[in-house]
Write an enzyme that holds these catalytic residues in place. Structure first.
Site, PDB file in Angstrom:
ATOM      1  N   ARG A  28      33.881  37.062  53.016  1.00  7.73           N
ATOM      2  CA  ARG A  28      33.466  37.140  54.420  1.00  7.73           C
ATOM      3  C   ARG A  28      32.268  36.226  54.687  1.00  7.73           C
ATOM      4  O   ARG A  28      32.211  35.543  55.712  1.00  7.73           O
ATOM      5  CB  ARG A  28      33.122  38.593  54.785  1.00  7.73           C
ATOM      6  CG  ARG A  28      34.340  39.485  54.952  1.00  7.73           C
ATOM      7  CD  ARG A  28      33.977  40.957  54.951  1.00  7.73           C
ATOM      8  NE  ARG A  28      35.117  41.809  55.302  1.00  7.73           N
ATOM      9  CZ  ARG A  28      36.113  42.109  54.462  1.00  7.73           C
ATOM     10  NH1 ARG A  28      36.094  41.636  53.223  1.00  7.73           N
ATOM     11  NH2 ARG A  28      37.103  42.900  54.853  1.00  7.73           N
ATOM     12  N   SER A 156      47.274  46.165  57.506  1.00  4.32           N
ATOM     13  CA  SER A 156      46.223  45.617  56.655  1.00  4.32           C
ATOM     14  C   SER A 156      44.964  45.373  57.476  1.00  4.32           C
ATOM     15  O   SER A 156      45.009  44.703  58.513  1.00  4.32           O
ATOM     16  CB  SER A 156      46.675  44.303  56.008  1.00  4.32           C
ATOM     17  OG  SER A 156      45.593  43.680  55.330  1.00  4.32           O
ATOM     18  N   ASP A 308      42.073  50.289  47.059  1.00  6.70           N
ATOM     19  CA  ASP A 308      41.859  49.561  45.804  1.00  6.70           C
ATOM     20  C   ASP A 308      41.322  50.456  44.689  1.00  6.70           C
ATOM     21  O   ASP A 308      41.262  50.026  43.530  1.00  6.70           O
ATOM     22  CB  ASP A 308      40.890  48.392  46.020  1.00  6.70           C
ATOM     23  CG  ASP A 308      41.565  47.214  46.699  1.00  6.70           C
ATOM     24  OD1 ASP A 308      42.810  47.174  46.727  1.00  6.70           O
ATOM     25  OD2 ASP A 308      40.854  46.336  47.216  1.00  6.70           O
ATOM     26  N   ARG A 387      43.789  44.714  38.683  1.00  2.00           N
ATOM     27  CA  ARG A 387      43.395  46.135  38.640  1.00  2.00           C
ATOM     28  C   ARG A 387      44.243  46.944  37.650  1.00  2.00           C
ATOM     29  O   ARG A 387      43.785  47.974  37.151  1.00  2.00           O
ATOM     30  CB  ARG A 387      43.437  46.738  40.042  1.00  2.00           C
ATOM     31  CG  ARG A 387      42.517  45.998  41.007  1.00  2.00           C
ATOM     32  CD  ARG A 387      42.141  46.815  42.224  1.00  2.00           C
ATOM     33  NE  ARG A 387      41.435  45.987  43.188  1.00  2.00           N
ATOM     34  CZ  ARG A 387      40.155  45.637  43.093  1.00  2.00           C
ATOM     35  NH1 ARG A 387      39.438  46.046  42.059  1.00  2.00           N
ATOM     36  NH2 ARG A 387      39.591  44.878  44.007  1.00  2.00           N
TER      37      ARG A 387
END
Length: 435
Positions: A28, A156, A308, A387
């Protein structure tokens, strides 16, 4: 290549882990820096695959690029979904720039029509190069008008964040109405919080689910990126599993603070239910486990705001024999892999029968304690998903062999390149097996 991960009898005493910087904040910050007319200085930017492709996209050295036959610059973001979405909106708003956004084969299977349709409504010129609704994209940058726009918020949050970040540069700003059940709200709040830090005012009317941002300039500033709470989650898992075989020393994690913009900071609260206490001390947290939570009561969590964290929490609960029901997992099917299917397949190799079901458009996973015979020498497939590797490696602490085989361990470079080295510092043995 595979890694044979062997757990230590006891973790390294007074372990202090230097976590990677947050890729969510880093990515970002890079977009906001690119939209700022003046110079911004960013420090502690994440050193991971997702952020490296962002940095390359902003690099003005043409010798580092490839070009399409018609001269358009090719921006290859690999498997970085966040980068694909953020950069699509960014380049669409950059007048006079033409790029082809592409990625890995898996990226070409991940839908992006919702964002493309939204940007086209704002005046963007974007064409699909191959399959309709999926990358690659050919983007002809324009000055976008903006105005009122509606978008499905249940798919999303990255689509929403991508639009919010370009909103101040639009001629008429943006009035973005979120339809449906908005997913991963903390990530939207993270974006709005960072926009405030960069001088951008916004309003979010929760009664109508409309976010409004007027045309306004970004403020140049020096921005320091916080460490990654998602990366911290694996150390919470290690602390909880180590307690099963003996009370571990406290684990200190650097670069985190209580007032974080990261939604995944909720891991501290989630792990309290399975015995890990978090002590905040300035820019550091310390994890303390009073006793093993093995066999504790049923855990029920809604992770629609922090999807997540699902792999870490599900693997931890199975390892501790804690039955669970975890909801809000519908976005897991469109991540780096179908994480729902991947979790069920790999946990079954270890003897755990985890199931899922879809209810009202959402997905939940549950485990009632049902076991099956574990494979004799299981190899955990990672599905090109960082992950999966990081959530399953700590299982070595509780398996009878005290070791676990992880396939394609290099996938951790996507978000936590030093993960295996940090495990070594904690006392784990990591042996490379080549074929």
């Amino acid at each position: 290549m595979q890694y044979n991960v062997t757990a230590p009898d006891l973790l390294t005493q007074r372990l202090c882990v230097e976590l990677p910087a947050s890729k969510s904040l880093s990515n970002r910050a890079l977009i906001m820096q690119g939209l700022c007319r003046d110079h911004c200085r960013l420090t502690n930017i994440s050193d991971c695959d997702d952020t490296r492709v962002m940095l390359k996209a902003f690099d003005n050295d043409a010798t580092k690029y490839s070009f399409a036959d018609d001269g358009a610059r090719i921006v290859d973001i690999g498997a970085a979904g966040t980068s694909m979405r953020f950069l699509t909106a960014f380049f669409a708003s950059q007048e006079g720039k033409e790029v082809v956004m592409t990625g890995s084969e898996r990226m070409k299977q991940r839908p992006i029509a919702l964002l493309v349709d939204a940007l086209r409504t704002l005046g963007a010129q974007i064409d699909y190069v191959e399959a309709e609704g999926f990358p690659p994209l050919r983007i002809h940058g324009r000055k976008l008008k903006g105005g009122a726009l509606s978008i499905d918020g249940s798919i999303s949050s990255q689509y929403i964040s991508a639009l919010l970040m370009i909103a101040p540069t639009l001629s008429d700003g943006l009035r973005l109405k979120l339809e449906g059940n908005v997913t991963s709200t903390p990530y939207i709040e993270m974006t709005l919080g960072m926009l405030r830090q960069f001088g951008i005012a916004s309003t979010w009317d929760h009664s109508t689910q409309v976010i409004s941002i007027a045309p306004q300039p970004y403020k140049a500033l020096q921005y320091h990126v916080e460490s990654d709470w998602s990366a911290a989650s694996y150390w919470y898992e290690i602390a909880a599993l180590a307690a099963r075989v003996g009370k571990p020393e406290a684990i200190a994690l650097e670069g985190l603070h209580a007032q974080s913009l990261q939604g995944d900071a909720a891991i501290a609260t989630h792990f309290e239910t399975i015995g890990v206490k978090t002590d905040f001390q300035g820019e550091m947290v310390t994890l303390n486990v009073q006793a093993s939570a093995e066999g504790s009561s049923f855990v029920e969590l809604d992770l629609s705001a922090q999807p997540d964290l699902a792999q870490t929490l599900i693997v931890t609960c199975c390892a501790l024999n804690v039955p669970f029901r975890i909801t809000g997992l519908h976005t897991l099917r469109i991540k780096e892999t179908d994480r729902v299917a991947a979790l069920e397949t790999e946990l079954k190799k270890l003897g755990y029968i985890v199931t899922d079901q879809e209810l009202d458009g959402s997905v939940e996973m549950q485990w009632d304690g049902t076991r099956c015979e574990a494979e004799a020498d299981p190899v955990i497939a990672t599905y090109k998903d960082h992950r999966m590797a990081m959530a399953f490696a700590p299982m070595s602490l509780v398996l009878p062999s005290r070791s676990i085989l992880i396939d394609d361990p290099g996938v951790v470079s996507k978000s936590y390149p030093n993960y295996w080295e940090d495990l070594r510092k904690a006392g784990f043995s990591i042996k490379e097996l080549s074929f």
